[in-house]
Design a protein around this motif. Structure first.
Motif, short mmCIF file in Angstrom:
data_model
loop_
_atom_site.label_atom_id
_atom_site.label_comp_id
_atom_site.label_asym_id
_atom_site.label_seq_id
_atom_site.Cartn_x
_atom_site.Cartn_y
_atom_site.Cartn_z
N UNK A 1 -7.37 -7.64 11.23
CA UNK A 1 -6.88 -6.22 11.58
C UNK A 1 -6.16 -6.49 12.64
N UNK A 2 -4.74 -6.14 12.47
CA UNK A 2 -3.95 -6.48 13.90
C UNK A 2 -3.12 -5.01 14.07
N UNK A 3 -2.97 -4.17 13.13
CA UNK A 3 -1.97 -3.03 13.12
C UNK A 3 -2.14 -2.04 12.34
N UNK A 4 -1.27 -1.25 11.77
CA UNK A 4 -1.37 0.05 10.96
C UNK A 4 -1.65 -0.41 9.70
N UNK A 5 -0.98 -1.48 9.03
CA UNK A 5 -1.08 -1.65 7.61
C UNK A 5 -2.42 -2.53 7.43
N UNK A 6 -2.95 -3.24 8.35
CA UNK A 6 -4.41 -3.96 8.05
C UNK A 6 -5.42 -3.16 8.44
N UNK A 7 -4.97 -2.17 9.21
CA UNK A 7 -6.29 -1.05 9.49
C UNK A 7 -6.45 -0.18 8.17
N UNK A 8 -5.29 0.20 7.53
CA UNK A 8 -5.59 0.83 6.42
C UNK A 8 -6.10 -0.12 5.31
N UNK A 9 -5.68 -1.00 5.11
CA UNK A 9 -6.30 -2.30 4.46
C UNK A 9 -7.58 -2.11 4.26
N UNK A 10 -8.20 -2.36 5.52
CA UNK A 10 -9.53 -2.34 6.08
C UNK A 10 -10.41 -1.27 5.50
N UNK A 11 -9.79 0.27 5.48
CA UNK A 11 -10.29 1.34 5.05
C UNK A 11 -10.76 1.14 3.63
N UNK B 1 0.78 -1.10 -0.12
CA UNK B 1 -0.16 -0.04 -0.01
C UNK B 1 0.87 1.23 -0.07
N UNK B 2 0.82 2.03 -1.14
CA UNK B 2 1.76 3.22 -1.15
C UNK B 2 1.67 3.96 0.28
N UNK B 3 2.80 4.37 0.53
CA UNK B 3 2.90 5.43 1.82
C UNK B 3 2.57 4.51 3.24
N UNK B 4 2.22 3.21 3.17
CA UNK B 4 1.95 2.61 4.41
C UNK B 4 2.98 1.46 4.43
N UNK B 5 3.13 0.56 3.39
CA UNK B 5 4.26 -0.29 3.53
C UNK B 5 3.81 -1.60 2.80
N UNK C 1 3.15 -6.16 3.24
CA UNK C 1 2.82 -7.12 4.49
C UNK C 1 2.80 -8.51 3.49
N UNK C 2 3.04 -9.75 3.95
CA UNK C 2 2.85 -11.00 3.40
C UNK C 2 1.32 -11.37 3.72
#
Length: 233
Positions: free
Chosen positions: A58-68, A38-42, A44-45
């Motif tokens: 949802x466990x952290x910043x990356x997955x929280x952004x993905x959920x949005x 995700x650009x600007x986020x990072x 993850x596998x």
């Protein structure tokens, strides 16, 4: 090289767990993973639940952004990578804990008809955290355990495995590391394949961040035979 994919569909699977249907399907072996950027986020596998399906907790910043993200928005995906499961045995158990269900769902959906009998033993903390999808369509039996007893049997999936071990020629497992350790002990490290998890950065065996003893999980795994992990898990 990244593939740019759109989100065709998203839906809630369980508490803090969502499914993401992608616009592109990937040619993969059950147990393999992709790297999602995700650009600007990072990056993850995530294990593929199907050729075009991710199931994410949802466990952290990356997955929280993905959920949005909403349907029609884009992801950057590379892979699939790693070693997947191998088709072995005829009467098997799939032992899943928590969000360990995606690669086992893929296995059941892809190869379910190749087994004489396939039993899912799936554990979660509570009823609301069961991310079972429609896996009952691809297995012969589903046994549910919950830590709090809110659904199925109170206890852990490894309790069931220990009691019914003699019914199975082999076991496939994915879940939290304490559960995987227990599965390996029950099976005495034989006739078992487990999907291990480590922090991954590159996904292709270059950076070394996912080392597990002499192995790199992204390259040599994430699926390992039980005997490979003796002394490591």
């Amino acid at each position: 090289m990244y593939s740019v994919v759109e989100l065709r569909e998203t839906w809630e699977v369980a508490k803090n767990v969502k499914a993401f249907r992608l616009s592109k399907g990937f040619d993969f072996m059950p147990g393999q993973f992709v790297m999602v950027w995700l650009p600007g986020v990072g990056e993850k596998p995530f294990s593929l639940a199907w050729k075009d399906l991710l199931v994410v907790k949802r466990v952290g910043l990356f997955t929280s952004k993905l959920f949005e993200l909403e349907e029609g928005e884009r992801l950057w995906v590379r892979g699939p990578y790693g070693r997947g499961f191998e088709r072995k045995w005829k009467r098997v158990a799939l032992v899943a804990g928590g969000i360990g269900i995606p690669p086992l769902y893929a296995l059941a959906r892809a190869w379910g008809k190749d087994f004489e009998e396939i039993t899912l033993i799936y554990g979660a903390r509570s009823k609301e955290e069961l991310a079972i999808l429609d896996i009952e369509d691809y297995v012969d039996e589903v046994v549910i355990t919950t830590d709090d007893g809110s659904f199925g049997r109170k206890g852990f999936p490894t309790d069931v495995l220990a009691e019914r071990k003699s019914e199975f020629e082999g076991v496939y497992a994915c879940g939290p590391e304490p559960m995987l350790k227990a599965v390996l002990r029950v099976m005495d490290y034989g006739n078992v394949q487990v999907s291990a998890e480590r922090y991954m950065k590159c996904g292709i065996g270059v950076c070394g961040s996912c080392n597990l003893g002499k192995y790199l999980v992204c390259r040599d795994g994430p699926v390992f035979d039980g005997f490979q992990l003796r002394g490591l898990l």
